[in-house]
Design a protein around this motif. Structure first.
Motif, PDB file in Angstrom:
ATOM      1  N   VAL A 388       0.830  -1.202   0.000  1.00  0.00           N
ATOM      2  CA  VAL A 388       0.000   0.000   0.000  1.00  0.00           C
ATOM      3  C   VAL A 388       0.865   1.251   0.000  1.00  0.00           C
ATOM      4  CG1 VAL A 388      -1.601   1.355   1.426  1.00  0.00           C
ATOM      5  CG2 VAL A 388      -2.097  -1.049   0.934  1.00  0.00           C
ATOM      6  N   SER A 389       2.011   1.195   0.668  1.00  0.00           N
ATOM      7  CA  SER A 389       2.906   2.356   0.666  1.00  0.00           C
ATOM      8  C   SER A 389       3.443   2.643  -0.733  1.00  0.00           C
ATOM      9  CB  SER A 389       4.053   2.151   1.651  1.00  0.00           C
ATOM     10  OG  SER A 389       4.959   1.151   1.208  1.00  0.00           O
ATOM     11  N   VAL A 390       3.634   1.592  -1.538  1.00  0.00           N
ATOM     12  CA  VAL A 390       4.069   1.788  -2.924  1.00  0.00           C
ATOM     13  C   VAL A 390       3.016   2.579  -3.693  1.00  0.00           C
ATOM     14  CG1 VAL A 390       4.479   0.592  -5.118  1.00  0.00           C
ATOM     15  CG2 VAL A 390       5.552  -0.242  -3.020  1.00  0.00           C
ATOM     16  N   GLY A 391       1.766   2.133  -3.617  1.00  0.00           N
ATOM     17  CA  GLY A 391       0.697   2.818  -4.341  1.00  0.00           C
ATOM     18  C   GLY A 391       0.463   4.228  -3.838  1.00  0.00           C
ATOM     19  N   ALA A 392       0.520   4.426  -2.518  1.00  0.00           N
ATOM     20  CA  ALA A 392       0.307   5.761  -1.959  1.00  0.00           C
ATOM     21  C   ALA A 392       1.389   6.723  -2.421  1.00  0.00           C
ATOM     22  CB  ALA A 392       0.272   5.680  -0.432  1.00  0.00           C
ATOM     23  N   ALA A 393       2.632   6.265  -2.463  1.00  0.00           N
ATOM     24  CA  ALA A 393       3.741   7.132  -2.882  1.00  0.00           C
ATOM     25  C   ALA A 393       3.642   7.499  -4.356  1.00  0.00           C
ATOM     26  CB  ALA A 393       5.068   6.441  -2.595  1.00  0.00           C
ATOM     27  N   ILE A 394       3.164   6.575  -5.184  1.00  0.00           N
ATOM     28  CA  ILE A 394       2.998   6.887  -6.607  1.00  0.00           C
ATOM     29  C   ILE A 394       1.836   7.852  -6.802  1.00  0.00           C
ATOM     30  CG2 ILE A 394       2.289   5.864  -8.819  1.00  0.00           C
ATOM     31  CD1 ILE A 394       4.090   3.496  -8.140  1.00  0.00           C
ATOM     32  N   ALA A 395       0.787   7.717  -6.000  1.00  0.00           N
ATOM     33  CA  ALA A 395      -0.363   8.615  -6.103  1.00  0.00           C
ATOM     34  C   ALA A 395      -0.037  10.023  -5.631  1.00  0.00           C
ATOM     35  CB  ALA A 395      -1.539   8.064  -5.305  1.00  0.00           C
ATOM     36  N   ALA A 396       0.880  10.147  -4.657  1.00  0.00           N
ATOM     37  CA  ALA A 396       1.218  11.466  -4.091  1.00  0.00           C
ATOM     38  C   ALA A 396       2.733  11.606  -4.002  1.00  0.00           C
ATOM     39  CB  ALA A 396       0.571  11.633  -2.715  1.00  0.00           C
ATOM     40  N   PRO A 397       3.411  11.794  -5.131  1.00  0.00           N
ATOM     41  CA  PRO A 397       4.874  11.847  -5.113  1.00  0.00           C
ATOM     42  C   PRO A 397       5.449  13.033  -4.350  1.00  0.00           C
ATOM     43  CG  PRO A 397       4.010  12.470  -7.275  1.00  0.00           C
ATOM     44  CD  PRO A 397       2.854  11.948  -6.493  1.00  0.00           C
ATOM     45  N   ASP A 398       4.618  14.034  -4.047  1.00  0.00           N
ATOM     46  CA  ASP A 398       5.090  15.214  -3.328  1.00  0.00           C
ATOM     47  C   ASP A 398       4.905  15.098  -1.823  1.00  0.00           C
ATOM     48  OD1 ASP A 398       2.324  15.188  -3.662  1.00  0.00           O
ATOM     49  OD2 ASP A 398       2.160  17.378  -3.611  1.00  0.00           O
ATOM     50  N   ARG A 399       4.427  13.937  -1.340  1.00  0.00           N
ATOM     51  CA  ARG A 399       4.181  13.766   0.093  1.00  0.00           C
ATOM     52  C   ARG A 399       5.043  12.632   0.640  1.00  0.00           C
ATOM     53  NH1 ARG A 399      -2.148  13.386   1.312  1.00  0.00           N
ATOM     54  NH2 ARG A 399      -1.289  13.494   3.428  1.00  0.00           N
ATOM     55  N   PRO A 400       5.585  12.802   1.863  1.00  0.00           N
ATOM     56  CA  PRO A 400       6.355  11.708   2.463  1.00  0.00           C
ATOM     57  C   PRO A 400       5.426  10.598   2.936  1.00  0.00           C
ATOM     58  CG  PRO A 400       6.165  13.533   4.007  1.00  0.00           C
ATOM     59  CD  PRO A 400       5.555  14.003   2.715  1.00  0.00           C
ATOM     60  N   VAL A 401       5.820   9.362   2.705  1.00  0.00           N
ATOM     61  CA  VAL A 401       5.057   8.204   3.158  1.00  0.00           C
ATOM     62  C   VAL A 401       5.856   7.500   4.243  1.00  0.00           C
ATOM     63  CG1 VAL A 401       4.061   5.982   2.503  1.00  0.00           C
ATOM     64  CG2 VAL A 401       3.936   7.928   0.920  1.00  0.00           C
ATOM     65  N   LEU A 402       5.194   7.245   5.366  1.00  0.00           N
ATOM     66  CA  LEU A 402       5.808   6.525   6.476  1.00  0.00           C
ATOM     67  C   LEU A 402       5.079   5.200   6.628  1.00  0.00           C
ATOM     68  CD1 LEU A 402       7.746   6.349   8.893  1.00  0.00           C
ATOM     69  CD2 LEU A 402       6.035   7.577  10.263  1.00  0.00           C
ATOM     70  N   CYS A 403       5.780   4.124   6.351  1.00  0.00           N
ATOM     71  CA  CYS A 403       5.213   2.785   6.427  1.00  0.00           C
ATOM     72  C   CYS A 403       5.641   2.155   7.743  1.00  0.00           C
ATOM     73  CB  CYS A 403       5.687   1.945   5.239  1.00  0.00           C
ATOM     74  SG  CYS A 403       5.162   0.223   5.276  1.00  0.00           S
ATOM     75  N   LEU A 404       4.668   1.861   8.601  1.00  0.00           N
ATOM     76  CA  LEU A 404       4.944   1.271   9.913  1.00  0.00           C
ATOM     77  C   LEU A 404       4.548  -0.198   9.851  1.00  0.00           C
ATOM     78  CD1 LEU A 404       3.541   4.187  12.116  1.00  0.00           C
ATOM     79  CD2 LEU A 404       5.899   3.817  11.320  1.00  0.00           C
ATOM     80  N   GLU A 405       5.531  -1.066   9.871  1.00  0.00           N
ATOM     81  CA  GLU A 405       5.323  -2.474   9.559  1.00  0.00           C
ATOM     82  C   GLU A 405       5.842  -3.369  10.676  1.00  0.00           C
ATOM     83  OE1 GLU A 405       3.728  -4.889   8.377  1.00  0.00           O
ATOM     84  OE2 GLU A 405       4.103  -4.563   6.238  1.00  0.00           O
ATOM     85  N   SER A 406       5.180  -4.485  10.879  1.00  0.00           N
ATOM     86  CA  SER A 406       5.648  -5.491  11.834  1.00  0.00           C
ATOM     87  C   SER A 406       6.537  -6.502  11.130  1.00  0.00           C
ATOM     88  CB  SER A 406       4.452  -6.203  12.466  1.00  0.00           C
ATOM     89  OG  SER A 406       3.644  -5.299  13.180  1.00  0.00           O
ATOM     90  N   ASP A 407       7.425  -7.131  11.890  1.00  0.00           N
ATOM     91  CA  ASP A 407       8.387  -8.020  11.245  1.00  0.00           C
ATOM     92  C   ASP A 407       7.712  -9.242  10.619  1.00  0.00           C
ATOM     93  OD1 ASP A 407       7.839  -8.963  13.808  1.00  0.00           O
ATOM     94  OD2 ASP A 407       9.937  -9.232  14.389  1.00  0.00           O
ATOM     95  N   GLY A 408       6.766  -9.841  11.302  1.00  0.00           N
ATOM     96  CA  GLY A 408       6.087 -10.995  10.730  1.00  0.00           C
ATOM     97  C   GLY A 408       5.282 -10.636   9.496  1.00  0.00           C
TER      98      GLY A 408
END
Length: 518
Positions: A388-408
């Motif tokens: 989802v972070s990939v798609g969000a970053a492509i949709a809004a290239p001028d905004r920083p995306v912070l992906c908070l992910e668990s190891d599993g």
């Protein structure tokens, strides 16, 4: 032109300009046709679940569908979990599934499967195109349906239809959205009654306008506002209405709803327990509480705004003040990691959250941070945040995306990092490495499989433990082309976040965390 060229041209002509793809033999004419339509951006992913999750993220931010190209039934099957999340998010997407040539299907080749039935489990619209002359019209219908109904539209394209010549363009097909039925008069009566009322927002009402309308109504009539547990896209932070989300665990959610005599659903689903538990109710609505639906997930914002403008026209919604936690020091844990993010979150950030147990304090730490969007795991199928972070970053290239992910969860779709690097997306991924499936340790007791206070036995523990070997996310990240750091203190985490936010392109931070279950 051939069918594949007609398909891509129709997508572009109707505003679909990005295609996330993991193609195979049946889709090679689509791949070749990309060079004839320069307006279409093709984004390669190394796993179909990354392609489908990226389309979900793109739609959440762009509010428009992306295309997804998948290979036959197994490719669709690999992408199904994140299509499930997208369906629950009520986002538009156009999924194109290549199939065997029409004359080849009768031979039951190894990759033959029932694509139509599988697609129907997650799609609101499914069509198999059987003639090249129908490709453009079917593609336009898929786009129109996805947009109008905020669902997944799946177009199945046999290989020979893709390579046959004789396709032609088509004017736009407009699908009318289904009418949103609600009784605003009944909701007005409920609010004016003075009885304890909860307005629960969800769907398209979790943006600034919908939240503001709900808060205005609540302030005017003494109601309470809650947001659904897993909103598709929640606008929050300083300068926006502050709305608490319904808790994940049933006991906490029951406490939030206790005493309510009326529950007004404005885009949110009927609240139920995420899972069944022995001896506990599945329905979280208190006894004696009447449930009223103002609107479904599509149209809730408009319905709330119209009602607030009519019966609370002078009310002004209270907004969250700017407030950040101080930067902490010492070992990294649930509290200090949340405070670091709250202290350093940049303006207009998009947060994609799959932090699970490691992120339980993030909401309070970021409540007064600069305004941002929060994307959540709508369908519960893990492995969502990296794609989802990939798609969000492509949709809004001028905004920083912070992906908070668990190891599993990260290991389900870890190849999304490669796409982040290939596309040079401005995504900072934080992997909370507590080396365990902590949520399952909690659930083991909650379902009664273990006595309270007792540790799991060795066989059970082995299925909840992520050591032996320990996953090295820094090495994995660097191997996929991303710079990465490992941190274990609040000070190190703050330095790493500054580094990632200040430098363009993707970065990964492995945040070594203690298990909350010991």
């Amino acid at each position: 032109m051939n069918g594949a060229q007609a398909l891509i041209s129709t997508l572009v002509d109707h505003g679909v300009r990005v295609c996330f793809a993991n193609p195979g033999t049946s889709e090679m004419h689509f791949v070749a046709a990309l060079d004839t339509v320069p307006q279409m951006r093709g984004v390669l992913t190394l796993f179909e679940g990354v392609a489908t999750g990226a389309a979900d993220g793109y739609a959440r931010i762009a509010n428009e569908p992306a295309a997804v190209l998948l290979h036959l039934g197994p490719g669709l099957g690999n992408g199904l979990a994140n299509l499930h999340n997208a369906r629950r998010a009520h986002v538009p997407a156009v999924v194109i599934v290549g199939d065997h040539a029409t004359y080849h299907k009768k031979y039951d080749a190894p990759l033959e499967s029932d694509i139509d039935s599988v697609a129907g489990t997650v799609s609101g619209w499914v069509r198999r195109t059987m003639a090249v002359a129908d490709v453009a019209a079917d593609a336009a219908a898929a786009i129109a349906s996805a947009r109008a109904h905020r669902h997944i539209a799946t177009l199945i394209l046999p290989a020979d239809v893709s390579w046959d010549e004789g396709a032609f363009g088509v004017n736009e097909v407009v699908a009318q959205p289904a009418a949103v039925l609600h009784d605003a008069g009944q909701i007005e009566s409920v609010l004016r009654s003075g009885e304890p009322t909860v307005i629960m927002v969800g769907g398209d009402a979790t943006g600034a306008d919908g939240l503001s309308a709900a808060v205005r109504l609540a302030q005017a009539y003494g109601a309470q506002v809650l947001c659904e547990t897993f909103p598709t896209r929640l606008e929050r932070g300083a300068g926006l209405p502050a709305v608490e989300r319904l808790a994940y665990f049933a006991e906490a959610a029951t406490a939030q709803l206790a005493g309510a005599k009326h529950l007004v659903l404005a885009g949110a689903p009927h609240p139920v327990s995420f899972f069944a538990y022995p001896g506990k109710p599945s329905d979280l609505v208190p006894d004696g509480c009447a449930v009223h639906t103002l609107a479904g997930p599509v149209g809730a914002r408009a319905a709330l705004t119209a009602l607030a403008d009519r019966i609370a026209p002078a009310e002004i919604a209270a907004l969250a003040a700017m407030s950040r936690p101080s930067l902490p020091s010492g070992p990294l844990n649930v509290m200090t990691s949340a405070d670091v993010i709250g202290a350093l979150l940049p303006e207009h950030a998009i947060i994609v959250d799959e932090s699970n147990t490691s992120g339980v304090l993030l909401a309070q730490a970021t409540a007064g941070a600069p305004a941002h969007d929060w994307l959540t795991l709508t369908g519960g199928a893990i492995g969502y945040a990296l794609p989802v972070s990939v798609g969000a970053a492509i949709a809004a290239p001028d905004r920083p995306v912070l992906c908070l992910e668990s190891d599993g969860s990260a290991m389900y779709t870890i190849s999304a990092l490669w796409t982040q690097a290939r596309e040079q997306l401005d995504v900072t991924t934080v992997v909370y490495a507590n080396r365990a499936y902590d949520i399952l340790r909690i659930e083991l007791q909650r379902v009664g499989a273990e006595a309270a206070g007792e540790r799991p036995g060795p066989k059970a523990e082995s299925l909840l433990d992520l050591t032996s070997p320990t996953i090295d996310f820094v090495r994995i990240s660097k191997g996929m082309g991303l710079p990465a750091r490992r941190v274990g203190t609040a000070e190190e985490f703050a330095d790493a976040l500054r580094w990632a936010f200040d430098e363009p392109g993707p970065h990964l931070i492995e945040a070594v965390m203690p298990s909350i279950t010991g």
